[in-house]
Motif scaffolding. Structure first.
Motif, PDB file in Angstrom:
ATOM      1  N   ARG A 139       4.075   1.456  14.364  1.00  0.00           N
ATOM      2  CA  ARG A 139       2.782   1.962  13.899  1.00  0.00           C
ATOM      3  C   ARG A 139       1.944   2.525  15.048  1.00  0.00           C
ATOM      4  NH1 ARG A 139       1.880  -0.058   8.611  1.00  0.00           N
ATOM      5  NH2 ARG A 139       3.356  -1.710   8.072  1.00  0.00           N
ATOM      6  N   GLU A 143      -7.303   3.618   9.922  1.00  0.00           N
ATOM      7  CA  GLU A 143      -6.571   3.095   8.761  1.00  0.00           C
ATOM      8  C   GLU A 143      -5.251   2.440   9.169  1.00  0.00           C
ATOM      9  OE1 GLU A 143      -4.619   7.015   9.512  1.00  0.00           O
ATOM     10  OE2 GLU A 143      -6.610   6.148   9.728  1.00  0.00           O
ATOM     11  N   ASN A 197       0.848  -1.187   0.000  1.00  0.00           N
ATOM     12  CA  ASN A 197       0.000   0.000   0.000  1.00  0.00           C
ATOM     13  C   ASN A 197       0.890   1.245   0.000  1.00  0.00           C
ATOM     14  OD1 ASN A 197      -1.669   2.156   0.577  1.00  0.00           O
ATOM     15  ND2 ASN A 197      -2.847   1.095   2.150  1.00  0.00           N
ATOM     16  N   PRO A 198       0.916   2.015  -1.110  1.00  0.00           N
ATOM     17  CA  PRO A 198       1.777   3.205  -1.170  1.00  0.00           C
ATOM     18  C   PRO A 198       1.516   4.207  -0.054  1.00  0.00           C
ATOM     19  CG  PRO A 198       0.893   2.676  -3.342  1.00  0.00           C
ATOM     20  CD  PRO A 198       0.178   1.794  -2.363  1.00  0.00           C
ATOM     21  N   GLU A 199       0.257   4.328   0.384  1.00  0.00           N
ATOM     22  CA  GLU A 199      -0.066   5.256   1.465  1.00  0.00           C
ATOM     23  C   GLU A 199       0.573   4.814   2.785  1.00  0.00           C
ATOM     24  OE1 GLU A 199      -1.749   8.294   1.802  1.00  0.00           O
ATOM     25  OE2 GLU A 199      -1.298   8.248  -0.343  1.00  0.00           O
ATOM     26  N   ASP A 200       0.633   3.501   2.989  1.00  0.00           N
ATOM     27  CA  ASP A 200       1.247   2.961   4.198  1.00  0.00           C
ATOM     28  C   ASP A 200       2.733   3.316   4.228  1.00  0.00           C
ATOM     29  OD1 ASP A 200       1.299   1.629   6.604  1.00  0.00           O
ATOM     30  OD2 ASP A 200       1.497  -0.366   5.722  1.00  0.00           O
ATOM     31  N   LYS A 248       4.116   5.861   2.629  1.00  0.00           N
ATOM     32  CA  LYS A 248       4.212   7.315   2.775  1.00  0.00           C
ATOM     33  C   LYS A 248       4.045   7.735   4.234  1.00  0.00           C
ATOM     34  CE  LYS A 248       1.800  11.531   1.309  1.00  0.00           C
ATOM     35  NZ  LYS A 248       0.655  12.060   0.527  1.00  0.00           N
ATOM     36  N   ASN A 249       3.158   7.057   4.953  1.00  0.00           N
ATOM     37  CA  ASN A 249       2.842   7.455   6.326  1.00  0.00           C
ATOM     38  C   ASN A 249       3.676   6.739   7.384  1.00  0.00           C
ATOM     39  OD1 ASN A 249       0.763   9.257   5.563  1.00  0.00           O
ATOM     40  ND2 ASN A 249      -0.681   7.557   5.340  1.00  0.00           N
ATOM     41  N   TYR A 250       4.569   5.864   6.960  1.00  0.00           N
ATOM     42  CA  TYR A 250       5.347   5.115   7.949  1.00  0.00           C
ATOM     43  C   TYR A 250       6.196   6.098   8.764  1.00  0.00           C
ATOM     44  CZ  TYR A 250       7.591   1.118  10.070  1.00  0.00           C
ATOM     45  OH  TYR A 250       8.007   0.186  10.995  1.00  0.00           O
ATOM     46  N   ARG A 281       1.226   6.253  15.398  1.00  0.00           N
ATOM     47  CA  ARG A 281       0.222   6.917  14.576  1.00  0.00           C
ATOM     48  C   ARG A 281      -1.165   6.883  15.220  1.00  0.00           C
ATOM     49  NH1 ARG A 281       0.035   4.280   9.015  1.00  0.00           N
ATOM     50  NH2 ARG A 281      -1.435   5.993   8.676  1.00  0.00           N
TER      51      ARG A 281
END
Length: 282
Positions: free
Chosen positions: A189, A272, A64-67, A69-71, A192
């Motif tokens: 994680r 998410e 997941n590209p968003e995952d 990006k947000n790591y 977050r």
């Protein structure tokens, strides 16, 4: 504490250390270090003369590209935490180009089916990405031992298989899950999560502990159904999967054999943010 960004410089230092007769332990991480990571580092420091810690967010293991990006990333804090141990630590902080040159793609691996279970079903290509980076890092480090947490138990079993199949002599050492005060498995994680959700996520651990207490009184399917029903009663966590598997093969089971070892695996979304955990049942 020495910090290296380039493979050639790191290898030269490690070769010099080996020539001095030093035993080397290795802890690969993706940064955003917490006490769980630190426990791996301290385990290594007890058993080796020098500990190598890598900090690299590996892009090829994210489906997941968003995952990706947000790591979370906190290199300066990570370095301060490692230095505070007072142990002989070497840190490797490469960038993507250093590890992948101009070809950021995964290799293809056969882990004898371990990769098709649980996380492999829900995160296509994930373990090819893990295998690609861990193989490269293990071969670069040439360490005597490498340390991985049991929170990622499937990954631990796959890395053991990787070392076996690729003839990597490093001993792969599994270390117990470290948990927050409320039982939530320590994870980068978690940073977050809002404070409220971080507290509510303790429901995951409470539920799998309660499931373990019923081991032997229910078959595997009924036990998983019981866990699913617990999550159906709340709205702040969404269960992705729960599975009871043989520890050696990671294959799901329906009934239990007293001579085998079993573990319950779970993946849950808190908003998410995806959280995983597991617990030995016997």
């Amino acid at each position: 504490m020495l910090v290296f960004k380039h493979k050639a410089d790191l290898k030269e230092h490690l070769d010099q250390s080996r020539a001095q007769g030093k035993k080397i332990g290795f802890v690969p991480t993706m940064g955003a270090l917490h006490q769980g990571h630190l426990s791996l580092v301290l385990n290594s420091a007890r058993e080796n003369d020098l500990t190598l810690v890598s900090i690299f967010v590996n892009p090829t293991q994210f489906d997941n590209p968003e995952d990706l990006k947000n790591y979370p990333s906190s290199l300066e804090k990570d370095l301060d935490l490692l230095e505070s141990t007072g142990k002989e630590i070497v840190v490797f902080t490469p960038n993507t180009e250093e590890m992948y040159a101009n070809k950021v793609i995964s290799g293809s691996f056969d882990f004898d089916g371990l990769e098709h279970q649980m996380e492999g079903r829900f995160r296509p290509g994930h373990f090819d990405g893990v295998g690609t980076i861990v193989k490269a890092l293990l071969e670069l480090a040439g360490a005597d031992r490498a340390y991985f947490g049991e929170k990622d138990f499937q990954q631990l079993q796959i890395i053991k298989k990787l070392a076996e199949k690729e003839n990597i002599s490093t001993e792969i050492v599994g270390c117990p899950i470290l948990r927050e005060a409320n039982g939530l498995a320590m994870s980068s994680r978690n940073e977050r999560l809002t404070p409220e959700l971080r507290n509510q996520a303790s429901f995951i651990y409470k539920t799998i502990v309660a499931a373990r207490e019923q081991f032997g009184m229910k078959n595997a399917e009924d036990l998983c159904e019981w866990v699913e029903n617990q999550f159906n009663t709340i709205d702040y966590l969404k269960l992705e999967y729960v599975e009871i598997a043989d520890e050696a093969t990671l294959k799901p089971v329906k009934s239990f054999n007293k001579n085998d070892r079993y573990r319950l695996f779970i993946a849950v979304f808190a908003n998410e943010i995806r959280l995983i955990d597991n617990i030995a049942l016997n």
